[in-house]
Design a protein around this motif. Structure first.
Motif, PDB file in Angstrom:
ATOM      1  N   ALA A 479      43.237  -3.876  52.762  1.00 20.10           N
ATOM      2  CA  ALA A 479      42.501  -4.722  51.823  1.00 20.10           C
ATOM      3  C   ALA A 479      43.096  -4.488  50.450  1.00 20.10           C
ATOM      4  CB  ALA A 479      41.009  -4.391  51.836  1.00 20.10           C
ATOM      5  N   LEU A 480      42.999  -5.497  49.616  1.00 24.54           N
ATOM      6  CA  LEU A 480      43.512  -5.381  48.247  1.00 24.54           C
ATOM      7  C   LEU A 480      42.384  -5.601  47.261  1.00 24.54           C
ATOM      8  CD1 LEU A 480      46.798  -6.511  46.748  1.00 24.54           C
ATOM      9  CD2 LEU A 480      44.739  -7.437  45.696  1.00 24.54           C
ATOM     10  N   ILE A 481      42.335  -4.752  46.234  1.00 30.74           N
ATOM     11  CA  ILE A 481      41.345  -4.901  45.160  1.00 30.74           C
ATOM     12  C   ILE A 481      42.055  -5.466  43.936  1.00 30.74           C
ATOM     13  CG2 ILE A 481      39.456  -3.793  43.940  1.00 30.74           C
ATOM     14  CD1 ILE A 481      39.893  -1.327  45.629  1.00 30.74           C
ATOM     15  N   THR A 482      41.410  -6.400  43.252  1.00 34.44           N
ATOM     16  CA  THR A 482      41.962  -6.932  42.010  1.00 34.44           C
ATOM     17  C   THR A 482      40.820  -7.203  41.040  1.00 34.44           C
ATOM     18  OG1 THR A 482      43.511  -8.556  41.093  1.00 34.44           O
ATOM     19  CG2 THR A 482      41.894  -9.370  42.689  1.00 34.44           C
ATOM     20  N   PRO A 504      41.823  -8.909  53.505  1.00 40.88           N
ATOM     21  CA  PRO A 504      40.946  -9.521  52.512  1.00 40.88           C
ATOM     22  C   PRO A 504      41.235  -9.015  51.101  1.00 40.88           C
ATOM     23  CG  PRO A 504      39.772  -7.830  53.709  1.00 40.88           C
ATOM     24  CD  PRO A 504      41.100  -7.959  54.378  1.00 40.88           C
ATOM     25  N   ILE A 505      40.888  -9.860  50.127  1.00 39.33           N
ATOM     26  CA  ILE A 505      41.004  -9.508  48.714  1.00 39.33           C
ATOM     27  C   ILE A 505      39.596  -9.309  48.178  1.00 39.33           C
ATOM     28  CG2 ILE A 505      41.813 -10.263  46.458  1.00 39.33           C
ATOM     29  CD1 ILE A 505      43.853 -12.033  47.980  1.00 39.33           C
ATOM     30  N   ILE A 506      39.414  -8.238  47.421  1.00 39.88           N
ATOM     31  CA  ILE A 506      38.084  -7.826  46.966  1.00 39.88           C
ATOM     32  C   ILE A 506      38.127  -7.623  45.453  1.00 39.88           C
ATOM     33  CG2 ILE A 506      36.331  -5.997  47.121  1.00 39.88           C
ATOM     34  CD1 ILE A 506      37.474  -5.463  49.978  1.00 39.88           C
ATOM     35  N   GLY A 507      37.093  -8.067  44.747  1.00 37.24           N
ATOM     36  CA  GLY A 507      37.013  -7.828  43.313  1.00 37.24           C
ATOM     37  C   GLY A 507      36.609  -9.069  42.557  1.00 37.24           C
ATOM     38  N   THR A 508      37.270  -9.336  41.436  1.00 34.29           N
ATOM     39  CA  THR A 508      36.989 -10.519  40.626  1.00 34.29           C
ATOM     40  C   THR A 508      38.273 -11.333  40.465  1.00 34.29           C
ATOM     41  OG1 THR A 508      37.406  -9.276  38.573  1.00 34.29           O
ATOM     42  CG2 THR A 508      35.129  -9.383  39.350  1.00 34.29           C
ATOM     43  N   PRO A 552      39.038 -13.784  44.806  1.00 35.86           N
ATOM     44  CA  PRO A 552      38.947 -12.882  45.969  1.00 35.86           C
ATOM     45  C   PRO A 552      38.140 -13.486  47.112  1.00 35.86           C
ATOM     46  CG  PRO A 552      38.472 -11.717  43.921  1.00 35.86           C
ATOM     47  CD  PRO A 552      38.491 -13.178  43.589  1.00 35.86           C
ATOM     48  N   ASP A 553      38.349 -12.946  48.286  1.00 40.92           N
ATOM     49  CA  ASP A 553      37.535 -13.322  49.440  1.00 40.92           C
ATOM     50  C   ASP A 553      36.130 -12.747  49.319  1.00 40.92           C
ATOM     51  OD1 ASP A 553      39.748 -14.552  51.010  1.00 40.92           O
ATOM     52  OD2 ASP A 553      40.532 -12.513  50.897  1.00 40.92           O
ATOM     53  N   ILE A 554      36.038 -11.566  48.752  1.00 45.46           N
ATOM     54  CA  ILE A 554      34.749 -10.919  48.516  1.00 45.46           C
ATOM     55  C   ILE A 554      34.648 -10.643  47.018  1.00 45.46           C
ATOM     56  CG2 ILE A 554      33.311  -8.900  48.993  1.00 45.46           C
ATOM     57  CD1 ILE A 554      34.847  -8.602  51.631  1.00 45.46           C
ATOM     58  N   ILE A 555      33.734 -11.333  46.346  1.00 49.82           N
ATOM     59  CA  ILE A 555      33.612 -11.197  44.896  1.00 49.82           C
ATOM     60  C   ILE A 555      32.598 -10.105  44.582  1.00 49.82           C
ATOM     61  CG2 ILE A 555      32.970 -12.364  42.760  1.00 49.82           C
ATOM     62  CD1 ILE A 555      33.889 -14.984  44.031  1.00 49.82           C
ATOM     63  N   ILE A 556      33.060  -9.091  43.883  1.00 49.28           N
ATOM     64  CA  ILE A 556      32.196  -7.990  43.478  1.00 49.28           C
ATOM     65  C   ILE A 556      32.767  -7.373  42.217  1.00 49.28           C
ATOM     66  CG2 ILE A 556      33.415  -6.385  45.017  1.00 49.28           C
ATOM     67  CD1 ILE A 556      30.791  -4.817  45.262  1.00 49.28           C
ATOM     68  N   LEU A 571      35.865  -0.226  44.840  1.00 44.38           N
ATOM     69  CA  LEU A 571      36.635   0.645  45.725  1.00 44.38           C
ATOM     70  C   LEU A 571      35.850   0.954  47.004  1.00 44.38           C
ATOM     71  CD1 LEU A 571      39.293   2.247  45.937  1.00 44.38           C
ATOM     72  CD2 LEU A 571      38.096   4.192  44.898  1.00 44.38           C
ATOM     73  N   MET A 572      34.565   1.240  46.848  1.00 48.46           N
ATOM     74  CA  MET A 572      33.762   1.580  48.029  1.00 48.46           C
ATOM     75  C   MET A 572      33.503   0.361  48.918  1.00 48.46           C
ATOM     76  SD  MET A 572      33.351   4.794  48.154  1.00 48.46           S
ATOM     77  CE  MET A 572      35.032   4.917  47.497  1.00 48.46           C
ATOM     78  N   LYS A 573      33.456  -0.839  48.308  1.00 50.69           N
ATOM     79  CA  LYS A 573      33.344  -2.047  49.123  1.00 50.69           C
ATOM     80  C   LYS A 573      34.590  -2.216  49.984  1.00 50.69           C
ATOM     81  CE  LYS A 573      31.335  -5.813  50.518  1.00 50.69           C
ATOM     82  NZ  LYS A 573      30.091  -5.747  51.315  1.00 50.69           N
ATOM     83  N   ALA A 574      35.756  -1.910  49.398  1.00 52.88           N
ATOM     84  CA  ALA A 574      37.000  -1.996  50.161  1.00 52.88           C
ATOM     85  C   ALA A 574      37.002  -1.007  51.315  1.00 52.88           C
ATOM     86  CB  ALA A 574      38.190  -1.751  49.239  1.00 52.88           C
TER      87      ALA A 574
END
Length: 599
Positions: A479-482, A504-508, A552-556, A571-574
Motif C-alpha cells: 500500500a502507498l501513503i500520500t 491501494p493508495i491511502i491518505g489525502t 487516494p482509494d482510501i481517504i484519511i 500509517l496505521m490505516k495502511a
C-alpha cells in the motif's frame, strides 16, 4: 552531440555515447554504464581523407621530411571561410573514432592545430546532467601529431577565442587567459572595469526576456488559450512602475501565473545584502525544564545514524553515555540555567570540541565531564529518527510481517535512503511505501521497478536457504501513503503505483503539479525563471494529474491529537489494509518435489 566543423570544412567532430563497459552493482544483478563518451569525426566528402591517417613508418632519407599525410590538420589557413560540401550518401560509413580513451567529454572546440575538450572522472554525466558535476579538466589533442595532453585542471568552463589563439578560462570565480598552444594561465585583470548600471532599463529587459522565454519554451504553443501578447501589454504597465527587483519578481510571477500551470517559478536576482548565519551548535536532543532547580534535562536523545551521508548524532558516539533524564549542568565550564535559552550557550560552537558537565542528579556532586562536537544542524538526525520510528511502529503493529519504506522525493534523497530500507525488507509479507511530503524530482519508476520484481523461479542448494529468481524479488502485498504535500514527482509516484496495480493508495489527494521543467533560465541579473516544457498524458491521450492531483482509494487525514500522542492514523490505516490482504491472500514459496533419483 556538441558537433563542430574543422576549420577547413572537411570534417565534423562530435561527442557520442557509444562505448559501453558495464559496472555491476555490489548488491544485486544490475548494471550501469559510465564514461561512455568517445570523440568521433565524420569525413564529409566521399573522396575526403581521414582525420587520423596512417603515418609513414619509414625513416626520412637525407634532408627529406616525413609527411604525415591527410588533411592539413583540420587546418588550412585563416582567412576566408572554407567552402563546405557534404556527400550524405554513405556518410555514416565515414565516421571514425579518434584515438582518445573513453571518458565524460563535454565542450568541444577546435582551431587549426588542436582539438579541445573538458573531461572529469568524477561527477554525474547522465542524460539530463542530473545532480551535475563539479569542475572539469581541460585537454587538447594535436590534429597533426595525434598526441593529447592536459592543459589545466579544475575549471568551470572555457571558450576559445575567435582566432583560435587564446583560451578564456573560468575557474574558482575568476577569469584567466592562456595560449591555446599551452602555457601558463594568467588572470584577466578586471579591477578597473567599470559598468554603468541602469536598474530601470535592466528591469525592462528582464520583463521582456521572461515573457519571451515563456512564449518560446512553454510546452503548449497556444499558451493554454491565453492571449500572450495582450498579457505582455497588461503587465508591462505594472513593470514600468516597479521600484525594486522584488516588485519586478512579483509582477513576472503574476504574469506567468496566468498560464494556470504548476512549476512556473521566478526567482529574484540582484541580492544586495546577505545576513551572516549564526553558528549555533546542536547536540541532536530535546530538552525539558526542571523549574524547581532552574536546570535543563535531556528529554530525548536522537541516536539514529545516517551511514550514507556520514552524519552521526553527537551524543551517539560510544563512551559519551548521556541518558535521557540526565541534567545538562555546564558547557565549557559555564553554568547552564533554564531561565536562558539553551541554544544560546552553544553560539559559535558548531564543529568544535565542547566539554559538557552532566549528571543524573541536579547537582555538581558526582557529575562527570564528556567531550562532544556539536553539529551545525540536527534536521538530519530528526529525519532519520522519524523514519526509524515509523518502521518500528509498522513492525510492532504487524508482528514483523510488514516492512516500511519512505520516499522523500523522486531524486537523490530517495536514491540515498531507498537501499537502506529496501534491501533489508525484500522478504516481508507486506510493504508500506510512504510518499507523504514527497518533493518530486524525476520519474519515480526507478524505485517502483525494484518493488515489482516478482519471483518466477527458485534456486535450491545444500546447506542454504532457497533463493528466488531474481535474487531480490518482492512478493509482498503493498500500500502507498500520500498527502496534499506530495507534488510533482510526488504526484507521479501514486499515479504510477496505481497504474501498475501495486496496491491501494491511502491518505489525502496530492498537490496536483505534474508538468516538467528541463531548465532554469538565467536572467541578466542572475535571477531565473522556469518555463514548463513538457506535460503528462495517459495511454488514452487524456491529460492527467496536473491541476487535479491523485485521489487516494482510501481517504484519511492525520488526526493531529492522536499524532501528538504518537499515533499516526494514516500509517496505521495502511497497516490495517495490508494485514487484511496478507490474511486473505497469503503468499508462500512453493515446495519443490522430491529430488530426482537416477538409477
Amino acid at each position: 552531440f556538441n558537433p563542430l566543423f574543422t576549420t577547413d570544412g572537411e570534417h565534423i567532430i562530435f561527442i557520442s555515447n557509444r562505448r559501453f563497459e558495464p559496472t555491476y552493482c555490489d548488491l544485486e544483478w544490475e548494471m550501469i554504464y559510465r564514461e561512455i563518451a568517445g570523440i568521433y569525426a565524420v569525413t564529409l566528402k566521399k573522396e575526403g581523407k581521414s582525420l587520423v591517417p596512417f603515418k609513414s613508418d619509414e625513416e626520412p632519407v637525407g634532408t627529406e621530411t616525413a609527411v604525415a599525410g591527410g588533411s592539413s590538420g583540420a587546418g588550412g589557413t585563416t582567412g576566408a571561410a572554407p567552402s563546405v560540401h557534404i556527400d550524405f550518401d554513405g556518410i555514416t560509413d565515414r565516421v571514425e573514432a579518434l584515438p582518445i580513451a573513453k571518458g565524460n567529454y563535454r565542450s568541444l572546440a577546435v582551431n587549426e592545430r588542436s582539438l579541445f575538450w573538458l573531461n572529469s572522472d568524477e561527477g554525474n554525466f547522465n542524460r539530463f546532467e542530473v545532480a551535475g558535476h563539479g569542475p572539469m579538466n581541460l585537454f587538447s589533442w594535436s590534429l597533426k601529431s595525434g598526441k593529447g595532453s592536459q592543459l589545466v585542471e579544475g575549471i568551470d568552463d572555457y571558450r576559445l577565442s575567435a582566432d583560435g589563439s587564446t583560451i578564456v578560462l573560468r575557474k574558482a570565480g575568476g577569469i584567466l587567459l592562456m595560449p591555446a598552444d599551452g602555457g601558463d594561465a594568467s588572470p584577466l585583470k578586471l579591477t578597473d572595469l567599470k559598468v554603468w548600471h541602469d536598474p530601470v532599463s535592466e528591469w525592462k529587459q528582464i520583463f521582456n526576456e521572461a515573457w519571451r522565454m515563456e512564449r518560446d519554451y512553454y510546452y503548449e504553443p497556444g499558451m493554454h488559450g491565453q492571449d500572450w501578447p495582450a498579457l505582455r501589454l497588461k503587465y508591462e504597465k505594472l513593470a514600468d512602475r516597479a521600484t525594486c527587483r522584488q516588485d519586478l519578481t512579483f509582477i513576472i510571477g503574476e504574469m506567468i501565473a496566468e498560464l494556470n500551470t504548476s512549476h512556473t517559478y521566478v526567482y529574484g536576482g540582484d541580492s544586495k545584502r546577505r545576513a551572516e548565519p549564526v553558528n549555533t551548535g546542536m547536540l541532536g536532543a530535546d530538552y525539558s525544564v526542571d523549574k524547581q532547580n532552574n536546570l535543563y534535562r535531556f528529554s530525548k536523545i536522537y541516536r539514529e545514524k545516517d551511514w550514507s551521508r556520514e552524519e552521526w548524532p553527537p551524543l551517539s558516539k560510544p563512551g559519551i553515555n548521556i541518558a535521557e533524564g540526565d541534567y545538562l549542568l555546564r558547557i565549557n565550564n559555564t553554568d547552564v540555567k533554564a531561565d536562558r535559552e539553551v541554544y544560546s550557550y552553544f553560539t559559535g560552537l558548531a564543529g568544535k570540541q565542547v566539554s559538557l558537565t552532566v549528571n543524573s542528579k541536579p547537582t555538581l556532586t558526582g557529575a562527570r565531564e564528556v567531550t562532544v562536537v556539536p553539529a551545525g544542524s540536527e534536521s538530519r538526525y530528526r529525519y532519520m529518527d522519524w523514519l526509524e520510528s515509523n518502521r518500528l511502529a509498522v513492525d510492532k503493529a504487524s508482528g514483523g510481517k510488514i516492512g516500511y519504506i519512505y520516499l522523500p522525493d523522486t531524486w537523490n534523497g530517495s536514491a540515498t535512503d531507498f537501499p537502506r530500507y529496501f534491501y533489508s525488507q525484500t522478504k516481508k509479507e507486506g510493504l508500506i511505501i510512504d510518499g507523504r511530503f514527497n518533493g518530486g524530482g524525476l520519474d519515480p519508476e526507478i524505485f517502483l521497478q525494484r518493488l515489482q520484481k516478482k519471483p518466477h523461479a527458485f534456486w535450491t542448494r545444500r546447506q542454504s536457504a532457497d533463493q528466488p529468481i531474481p535474487h531480490l524479488a518482492v512478493d509482498a502485498h503493498m500500500a502507498l501513503i500520500t498527502n496534499r504535500y506530495a507534488g510533482s514527482g510526488g504526484d507521479e509516484l501514486p499515479y504510477e503505483f496505481r497504474w501498475f496495480g501495486m496496491g491501494p493508495i491511502i491518505g489525502t489527494r496530492t498537490w496536483g503539479g505534474l508538468v516538467g521543467v528541463s531548465m532554469f533560465i538565467e536572467l541578466i541579473d542572475g535571477g531565473t525563471i522556469t518555463a514548463p516544457d513538457y506535460r503528462i498524458y495517459n495511454e488514452k491521450g487524456e491529460w492527467v494529474v496536473e491541476n487535479e492531483g491523485v485521489t487516494p482509494d482510501i481517504i484519511i487525514d492525520v488526526d493531529s491529537k492522536k499524532y501528538s500522542e504518537g499515533y499516526d492514523t494514516q500509517l496505521m490505516k495502511a497497516v490495517e489494509v495490508v494485514m487484511q490482504k496478507i490474511s486473505e491472500e497469503p503468499r508462500s514459496w512453493p515446495q519443490h518435489k522430491p529430488y530426482p533419483v537416477d538409477r
